[in-house]
Design a protein around this motif. Sequence first.
Motif, PDB file in Angstrom:
ATOM      1  N   LYS B 330       0.830  -1.211   0.000  1.00 19.99           N
ATOM      2  CA  LYS B 330       0.000   0.000   0.000  1.00 19.99           C
ATOM      3  C   LYS B 330       0.864   1.260   0.000  1.00 19.99           C
ATOM      4  O   LYS B 330       2.031   1.207   0.395  1.00 19.99           O
ATOM      5  CB  LYS B 330      -0.878   0.010   1.246  1.00 19.99           C
ATOM      6  CG  LYS B 330      -2.146  -0.784   1.063  1.00 19.99           C
ATOM      7  CD  LYS B 330      -3.101  -0.499   2.203  1.00 19.99           C
ATOM      8  CE  LYS B 330      -4.286  -1.433   2.140  1.00 19.99           C
ATOM      9  NZ  LYS B 330      -4.907  -1.577   3.456  1.00 19.99           N
ATOM     10  N   GLY B 331       0.249   2.363  -0.442  1.00 18.26           N
ATOM     11  CA  GLY B 331       0.969   3.617  -0.449  1.00 18.26           C
ATOM     12  C   GLY B 331       1.407   4.020   0.954  1.00 18.26           C
ATOM     13  O   GLY B 331       0.681   3.826   1.908  1.00 18.26           O
ATOM     14  N   GLY B 332       2.618   4.547   1.067  1.00 16.35           N
ATOM     15  CA  GLY B 332       3.089   4.998   2.366  1.00 16.35           C
ATOM     16  C   GLY B 332       3.648   3.909   3.237  1.00 16.35           C
ATOM     17  O   GLY B 332       4.111   4.177   4.336  1.00 16.35           O
ATOM     18  N   GLU B 333       3.603   2.654   2.766  1.00 16.95           N
ATOM     19  CA  GLU B 333       4.200   1.574   3.546  1.00 16.95           C
ATOM     20  C   GLU B 333       5.439   1.068   2.841  1.00 16.95           C
ATOM     21  O   GLU B 333       5.831   1.579   1.809  1.00 16.95           O
ATOM     22  CB  GLU B 333       3.177   0.448   3.751  1.00 16.95           C
ATOM     23  CG  GLU B 333       2.062   0.876   4.699  1.00 16.95           C
ATOM     24  CD  GLU B 333       0.951  -0.151   4.770  1.00 16.95           C
ATOM     25  OE1 GLU B 333       1.145  -1.278   4.271  1.00 16.95           O
ATOM     26  OE2 GLU B 333      -0.107   0.178   5.317  1.00 16.95           O
ATOM     27  N   GLY B 334       6.035   0.049   3.384  1.00 16.84           N
ATOM     28  CA  GLY B 334       7.245  -0.477   2.785  1.00 16.84           C
ATOM     29  C   GLY B 334       8.036  -1.215   3.829  1.00 16.84           C
ATOM     30  O   GLY B 334       7.612  -1.295   4.977  1.00 16.84           O
ATOM     31  N   GLY B 335       9.179  -1.795   3.459  1.00 17.69           N
ATOM     32  CA  GLY B 335       9.987  -2.538   4.404  1.00 17.69           C
ATOM     33  C   GLY B 335      10.737  -3.648   3.719  1.00 17.69           C
ATOM     34  O   GLY B 335      11.048  -3.548   2.533  1.00 17.69           O
ATOM     35  N   ARG B 494      -1.384  15.894   1.679  1.00 20.81           N
ATOM     36  CA  ARG B 494      -1.913  15.852   0.321  1.00 20.81           C
ATOM     37  C   ARG B 494      -1.933  17.269  -0.214  1.00 20.81           C
ATOM     38  O   ARG B 494      -2.295  18.210   0.479  1.00 20.81           O
ATOM     39  CB  ARG B 494      -3.333  15.299   0.332  1.00 20.81           C
ATOM     40  CG  ARG B 494      -4.069  15.564  -0.966  1.00 20.81           C
ATOM     41  CD  ARG B 494      -5.489  15.059  -0.924  1.00 20.81           C
ATOM     42  NE  ARG B 494      -6.187  15.528  -2.101  1.00 20.81           N
ATOM     43  CZ  ARG B 494      -6.996  14.784  -2.845  1.00 20.81           C
ATOM     44  NH1 ARG B 494      -7.219  13.541  -2.505  1.00 20.81           N
ATOM     45  NH2 ARG B 494      -7.574  15.278  -3.903  1.00 20.81           N
ATOM     46  N   SER B 495      -1.515  17.419  -1.443  1.00 19.98           N
ATOM     47  CA  SER B 495      -1.743  18.706  -2.091  1.00 19.98           C
ATOM     48  C   SER B 495      -2.712  18.465  -3.239  1.00 19.98           C
ATOM     49  O   SER B 495      -3.823  18.948  -3.243  1.00 19.98           O
ATOM     50  CB  SER B 495      -0.434  19.312  -2.589  1.00 19.98           C
ATOM     51  OG  SER B 495       0.215  18.424  -3.454  1.00 19.98           O
ATOM     52  N   ARG B 496      -2.295  17.612  -4.181  1.00 24.42           N
ATOM     53  CA  ARG B 496      -3.246  17.150  -5.182  1.00 24.42           C
ATOM     54  C   ARG B 496      -3.357  15.650  -5.031  1.00 24.42           C
ATOM     55  O   ARG B 496      -2.488  15.022  -4.445  1.00 24.42           O
ATOM     56  CB  ARG B 496      -2.746  17.503  -6.585  1.00 24.42           C
ATOM     57  CG  ARG B 496      -2.871  18.972  -6.878  1.00 24.42           C
ATOM     58  CD  ARG B 496      -2.162  19.305  -8.145  1.00 24.42           C
ATOM     59  NE  ARG B 496      -0.716  19.108  -8.015  1.00 24.42           N
ATOM     60  CZ  ARG B 496       0.112  19.040  -9.041  1.00 24.42           C
ATOM     61  NH1 ARG B 496      -0.347  19.103 -10.262  1.00 24.42           N
ATOM     62  NH2 ARG B 496       1.401  18.906  -8.845  1.00 24.42           N
ATOM     63  N   GLU B 508     -11.541  10.598   0.796  1.00 26.01           N
ATOM     64  CA  GLU B 508     -11.445  10.782   2.235  1.00 26.01           C
ATOM     65  C   GLU B 508     -10.565   9.691   2.829  1.00 26.01           C
ATOM     66  O   GLU B 508     -10.604   8.550   2.403  1.00 26.01           O
ATOM     67  CB  GLU B 508     -12.863  10.695   2.828  1.00 26.01           C
ATOM     68  CG  GLU B 508     -12.952  11.266   4.224  1.00 26.01           C
ATOM     69  CD  GLU B 508     -14.269  10.891   4.877  1.00 26.01           C
ATOM     70  OE1 GLU B 508     -15.287  10.852   4.155  1.00 26.01           O
ATOM     71  OE2 GLU B 508     -14.251  10.622   6.084  1.00 26.01           O
ATOM     72  N   GLY B 509      -9.752  10.056   3.790  1.00 21.93           N
ATOM     73  CA  GLY B 509      -8.985   9.073   4.542  1.00 21.93           C
ATOM     74  C   GLY B 509      -7.562   8.904   4.050  1.00 21.93           C
ATOM     75  O   GLY B 509      -7.247   9.099   2.881  1.00 21.93           O
ATOM     76  N   ARG B 510      -6.684   8.488   4.972  1.00 21.31           N
ATOM     77  CA  ARG B 510      -5.274   8.327   4.687  1.00 21.31           C
ATOM     78  C   ARG B 510      -5.027   7.226   3.685  1.00 21.31           C
ATOM     79  O   ARG B 510      -4.192   7.345   2.782  1.00 21.31           O
ATOM     80  CB  ARG B 510      -4.551   7.998   5.998  1.00 21.31           C
ATOM     81  CG  ARG B 510      -3.047   7.955   5.883  1.00 21.31           C
ATOM     82  CD  ARG B 510      -2.423   7.657   7.218  1.00 21.31           C
ATOM     83  NE  ARG B 510      -1.771   6.362   7.211  1.00 21.31           N
ATOM     84  CZ  ARG B 510      -0.456   6.201   7.078  1.00 21.31           C
ATOM     85  NH1 ARG B 510       0.320   7.243   6.971  1.00 21.31           N
ATOM     86  NH2 ARG B 510       0.068   5.013   7.074  1.00 21.31           N
ATOM     87  N   ALA B 511      -5.803   6.141   3.809  1.00 19.94           N
ATOM     88  CA  ALA B 511      -5.591   4.993   2.933  1.00 19.94           C
ATOM     89  C   ALA B 511      -5.844   5.363   1.478  1.00 19.94           C
ATOM     90  O   ALA B 511      -5.247   4.787   0.574  1.00 19.94           O
ATOM     91  CB  ALA B 511      -6.501   3.846   3.348  1.00 19.94           C
ATOM     92  N   ARG B 512      -6.720   6.341   1.238  1.00 18.62           N
ATOM     93  CA  ARG B 512      -7.031   6.728  -0.134  1.00 18.62           C
ATOM     94  C   ARG B 512      -6.345   8.045  -0.502  1.00 18.62           C
ATOM     95  O   ARG B 512      -6.771   8.732  -1.415  1.00 18.62           O
ATOM     96  CB  ARG B 512      -8.535   6.850  -0.309  1.00 18.62           C
ATOM     97  CG  ARG B 512      -9.171   5.524  -0.664  1.00 18.62           C
ATOM     98  CD  ARG B 512     -10.633   5.548  -0.375  1.00 18.62           C
ATOM     99  NE  ARG B 512     -10.885   5.492   1.059  1.00 18.62           N
ATOM    100  CZ  ARG B 512     -12.050   5.742   1.627  1.00 18.62           C
ATOM    101  NH1 ARG B 512     -13.074   6.089   0.891  1.00 18.62           N
ATOM    102  NH2 ARG B 512     -12.200   5.656   2.935  1.00 18.62           N
ATOM    103  N   GLY B 514      -6.441  10.829   0.908  1.00 18.38           N
ATOM    104  CA  GLY B 514      -7.522  11.805   0.844  1.00 18.38           C
ATOM    105  C   GLY B 514      -7.189  13.164   1.418  1.00 18.38           C
ATOM    106  O   GLY B 514      -6.134  13.372   2.007  1.00 18.38           O
ATOM    107  N   GLY B 515      -8.120  14.080   1.213  1.00 21.20           N
ATOM    108  CA  GLY B 515      -7.960  15.430   1.734  1.00 21.20           C
ATOM    109  C   GLY B 515      -8.595  15.549   3.104  1.00 21.20           C
ATOM    110  O   GLY B 515      -9.271  14.645   3.566  1.00 21.20           O
ATOM    111  N   LEU B 516      -8.368  16.682   3.759  1.00 25.12           N
ATOM    112  CA  LEU B 516      -9.009  16.943   5.035  1.00 25.12           C
ATOM    113  C   LEU B 516     -10.240  17.781   4.763  1.00 25.12           C
ATOM    114  O   LEU B 516     -10.190  18.776   4.054  1.00 25.12           O
ATOM    115  CB  LEU B 516      -8.054  17.681   5.979  1.00 25.12           C
ATOM    116  CG  LEU B 516      -6.824  16.880   6.367  1.00 25.12           C
ATOM    117  CD1 LEU B 516      -5.911  17.718   7.247  1.00 25.12           C
ATOM    118  CD2 LEU B 516      -7.213  15.600   7.090  1.00 25.12           C
ATOM    119  N   ARG B 517     -11.352  17.367   5.341  1.00 24.09           N
ATOM    120  CA  ARG B 517     -12.615  18.003   5.030  1.00 24.09           C
ATOM    121  C   ARG B 517     -12.679  19.421   5.575  1.00 24.09           C
ATOM    122  O   ARG B 517     -12.384  19.681   6.735  1.00 24.09           O
ATOM    123  CB  ARG B 517     -13.753  17.174   5.620  1.00 24.09           C
ATOM    124  CG  ARG B 517     -15.112  17.667   5.202  1.00 24.09           C
ATOM    125  CD  ARG B 517     -16.186  16.837   5.882  1.00 24.09           C
ATOM    126  NE  ARG B 517     -17.407  17.602   5.965  1.00 24.09           N
ATOM    127  CZ  ARG B 517     -18.312  17.659   4.996  1.00 24.09           C
ATOM    128  NH1 ARG B 517     -18.100  16.988   3.893  1.00 24.09           N
ATOM    129  NH2 ARG B 517     -19.396  18.381   5.126  1.00 24.09           N
TER     130      ARG B 517
END
Lengths: 332, 608
Positions: B330-335, B494-496, B508-512, B514-517
């Motif tokens: 997933k995005g933002g993970e790794g190892g 997130r910017s774009r 919405e949400g970190r997993a996607r 997303g932006g902050l409402r």
Amino acid sequence: MASKARSVDPGEAVGIIAAQSIGEPGTQMTMRTFHYAGVAEQVPTGLPRLIELVDARKEPKKPLMDVYIKEELSKSEPKVREIAHGLESTLLSSLATIEEDFAQKLIRIAIDEKTISEEQISLDDIKKKIQKLASVSEGEEKNVFVIKPTKTTSLRNIRRLTNKLRSLHIKGIERISRTMIIRNADGTYRIRTGGSNLAAIMKHPSVISEKTYTNDIQEIERVLGVEAARQSLTNELKQVLDMQNLNVDIRHCMLLADAMTMDGKIKSIGRHGLSGEKAGVLARAAFEETIKHLINAAVHAEEDRLIGVTENIIIGQTVPVGTGLVKLKMKM
Amino acid sequence: MLKPAGQKCSVFLNGRLIGFADNGEATLAELREKRRSGVISHQSNFHYNYKTDELYVNTDSGRARRPYIVVENGQSKLIPSLLEQLKNGEMSWEKLIKLGVVEYLDAEEEEDSLIALRDTDLTSEHTHLEIDPVSIVGVSVSVLPYPEYNSSPRITMACAMSKQSLGTYAMNFNMRTDSRSHIMVYPQQPLVQTRPYSILKFAEHAAGQNFVVAITTARGYNMADALVMNRNAVDRGLGRSVFYKTHETEERRYPGGQRDKFEIPPATTHGYREEKAYRHLGEDGIIIPESNVDSKDVLVGKTSPPRFLEELSVFGVTEERKRENSLAVKGGEGGTVDSVLLAESLSGNKLVKCRIRSIKIPEQGDKFASRHGQKGVIGLLLPQEDMPFTKDGIVPDLIINPHAIPSRMTMGHLLEMLGGKAACYTGKFADATAFNGDKEDEFKKTMKENGLDEFGEEVLYDATTGEPMKAKIYIGVIYYQKLHHLVSNKMHVRSRGPVQLLTHQPTEGRAREGGLRFGEMERDCLIGYGASMLLKERLLEESDKTYELVCDKCGSIAIHDHVKNRDYCALCDSTSLHYVEMSYAFKLLLDEIKSLHIFPRLLLRDKA
């Protein structure tokens, strides 16, 4: 010049600011209301009272009045007490025992002569009052009236008539259930009444009519007009907030009162009042009952001129507030 | 008494009226005696309600019961000779119950009993004695040191937080494939322990480490519950943990005989990722263990048959074009790929499980807590050479702010620091069992014997100037837990980025990603401020701005014919069209209103 400097800038979003200014301390009030849950209250204060005011209820939960007595009488407690006693509404049920006789289909009213002599009411007076409701035939004894309903003799109607008779107002001022004497700071006395009847109290000869107070805004509007209602709405709002030690500027309360009274009658805040009568279709649809408003708008071929804030946000334009209010007059 | 005199006492067995007794209290005493002598099962409990003169006998299941020592005439039945036998291992718990020395009470029988907390409190009124004062608290509290020195809200918080601490949740964690697991690298058992802690054998799978802690300010980087940690200590392994995440995928079978295939997808596959994403895969399409993967790298290459069978190509031939359906990080993970498991799923398909490991070194934003509800996040990792030190050259691992103490009243925290420090000098674990722990005076004595300030305060030297600090600083050793709220698993910017299909608004949400409402109340604030342009930027430009063609004759939204490359109004065929800037949500609203059989028209006018 000073007043000019204090005036609000054009385009200032006074409504939102008022709403936020009352709403923010209001959240604290909510928490405190639950904190005080179960503590007996004589008169609703705090959030319940605020809701009552903003909803423009037909009658407050606990209507009350403050009655100020003319100067020469107000200094003597016994005299004020006497006046107060005269204000209290006496009902037939407290002067007589009322019994239904379903077998013979009649109602028997036995007046307690001792009580009426104390209250200085004559039997004739009572009889006259009862006759306004139903025809009276004398009973076996002098103090007993018998009522024989003629038109409908169903048990239900007898019961209904009995209840009416029980709450028949005999003496004093209607709707004033009880009175209390309160000592003012200057040593004079005033009367606090449970129940409100502004018109009748103001007519009372020993009352200073212009100082009379009631917490029933709707009644003020009926008796004294919408301007008086507006002023007392402001006062009540401010008083409720002050009592909770919430420092809200009075101008926010004034704006709220103005908005509620602006078209000559008292409107509530919400679906049945102010928000339900907004000009724009979109603004109303955005608030509550979306489909109802859309369909009504379609039936009447309504046009939304996009003058409000909500409408412009929906379609994605600048809102006509603050910097969005100014327009370029001429393109160079 | 609520019933007429002369009536007999009602007796209930498991809630049902079964008979009457002449004297309820006498019957109760008799029943109790028989239970203690073993005539009646020791699992039965009795309760007498003197107000209604009712006797309840309960023998059913599901009653929470607790053991107590029986007291008769103010004397504990656990007499010294029995204690001696217990010590020598000649006495068992079962035997004590049989002897009527220990009995279990349920909630109802407890109401009729007077229970002494300690044997020194015993009077002739007492009916039972608590086996140990700690037993009045639950499992979570019993392992906390000195809870009686803390305010109760902090105990509650400490219990909640110790459940989030990292340790060794299972000894076979290395063989397990939990979808997520988090293991502390070098756990220690606390220097200040409680008796229940050893009874639970908690030390064998400890969840924390002993930190040298100083309570002082640190350049403002430990304000408001922030922590300043020693960077060199972190480099030596302090607070380190390993995060495992297991991904799995299987070769599915589809109706019609088709199936997925594990392989490196050929470049012609529908939805082929960039070549780089497949770089770690072996020939079989499965990743090679110990390869370092980044976010969005493929772990298992997988191709699936096309979703719709009749996918006609331009030439009218059905073209079998496979769909890319790989398992990726997933995005933002790794190892690092820790292990790869090949197995068979329940439905008999080929299954691959792939465990990724990543080492989590404490960094700014990671959360730590002591066992006294004192939590904080790292505000700064300070190199050892910049940390204050004592005359003995002791450098703290952690600096917490003094303001964390007075308002929270966690005296247990301070006492544990002193106890931990004393334990370091004596080489013995300190006992901090609730109500019966080692006393402050003992620690003070140890301090004195070792030539230290008895209150635990020491002169610290400012590392940047070498000058001694003006005040003596409280410094000690205390057990700290690393909590599994790590920034690396939470950080999000997130910017774009991606937008939702239906509304064209940001996801919405970190997993996607997303932006902050920018919500309703935030909107109200901008209106209240009169910041009209900023409001439009938030709600339109940075969200779902579109340009739609609007017909100025009928006011409906016009269309573009791609084949003829022509714009026209589908309703009135007009070509007098204008682009109008609006929010996509509004265009959607118009469509939905149309679905209600209401025709909304847009009246166009030049902008003033």
